[in-house]
Design an enzyme around this catalytic site. Structure first.
Site, PDB file in Angstrom:
ATOM      1  N   SER A 143       0.880  -1.122  -0.163  1.00  0.00           N
ATOM      2  CA  SER A 143       0.053   0.011   0.121  1.00  0.00           C
ATOM      3  C   SER A 143       0.865   1.415  -0.062  1.00  0.00           C
ATOM      4  CB  SER A 143      -0.697   0.015   1.339  1.00  0.00           C
ATOM      5  OG  SER A 143      -1.641   1.077   1.427  1.00  0.00           O
ATOM      6  N   TYR A 181      -1.246  -1.176  10.472  1.00  0.00           N
ATOM      7  CA  TYR A 181      -1.130  -1.143   8.879  1.00  0.00           C
ATOM      8  C   TYR A 181       0.104  -0.651   8.236  1.00  0.00           C
ATOM      9  CZ  TYR A 181      -3.413  -1.368   4.401  1.00  0.00           C
ATOM     10  OH  TYR A 181      -3.801  -1.665   3.140  1.00  0.00           O
TER      11      TYR A 181
END
Length: 256
Positions: free
Chosen positions: A147, A161
């Site tokens: 990401s 995350y």
């Protein structure tokens, strides 16, 4: 084109029809690959059936990839894997999601370990399981779906995350270096705002502030993955390809 004819691909996190994993499986399958879709629920069998209806050789396996034994069993069920796409893992959307978000000084140990397990351990366990076979055949393509969060920038309140997704880049570069002599490449695709079924309303709004003025599509991420998996990318390894509509370029976010 059928550049993947005769190759077998394993795509994790491929249970949602409007997700990145399913789009990757469709892209590879329409180009000749036999694809094995992996997810945590039986719905992944419906995804495989949808691909079969389009003439794609598709199978499915249900596994919790945070468990190393289930990860190894999923790889064994997939057969001789030529292409691995590690797409499993995301921020939890469950009732406990709030506990897995937060600043580093606020998250608890259980949430930390759960987030790393879902986003990093899954990629490690599956990659570890495919590498011996790829090395023996002296060929392999591994693509990590990371990401922009963590790998390129950060997002407020997403310390777990971001850490896991950044660590996927380190894992990919380590594999790329250690296994280059075996004909194995390992690269990373880092998506920005992508219009999947799990995209939240505020994420849709954020997508409008990218230079391109919209969120990306799963198919646009799949195109990047497909290139890394292709023969034309044979001299590219250990790299990160950002697919974010130019979001990382813009200092001003309130003007398009």
């Amino acid at each position: 084109m059928a550049e993947f004819t005769g190759q077998r691909a394993l795509i994790t996190g491929a249970g949602q029809r409007d997700g990145i994993g399913f789009s990757v499986a469709l892209a590879l399958g329409t180009r000749g690959a036999a694809v094995c879709l992996c997810a945590t629920g039986d719905h992944v069998h419906r995804r495989a059936a949808q691909l079969q209806e389009q003439g794609i050789a598709a199978t499915a396996v249900v596994a919790d990839l945070t468990d190393e034994r289930q990860a190894a069993a999923a790889v064994a069920a997939a057969g001789d894997v030529d292409i691995l796409v590690n797409n499993a893992g995301m921020t939890s959307r469950s009732d406990s999601a709030a506990a897995e978000n937060g600043r580093a000084g606020e998250v608890d140990t259980g949430a930390w370990r759960a987030g790393l397990a879902r986003n990093l351990d899954t990629a490690f366990f599956v990659t570890r399981a495919v590498l011996p076979g790829m090395a023996a055949r002296r060929y392999g393509r591994i693509v990590m779906i990371s990401s922009v969060t963590g790998a390129v920038m950060a997002m407020r309140g997403e310390s777990i995350y971001a850490t896991a997704k950044a660590a996927m880049v380190g894992l990919a570069r380590s594999v790329a270096l250690d296994y280059a002599s075996f004909g194995i490449t390992c690269n990373v695709v880092a998506p920005g705002w992508i219009a999947t079924g799990s995209q939240l309303p505020h994420e849709v709004a954020e997508g409008r502030f990218t230079p391109l003025g919209r969120s990306g599509t799963p198919a646009e991420v799949a195109a990047a993955v497909t290139w890394f998996a292709s023969p034309t990318a044979s001299y590219t390894t250990g790299q990160v390809l950002v697919v974010d509509g130019g979001s990382g370029l813009a200092e001003e976010r309130t003007v398009n």
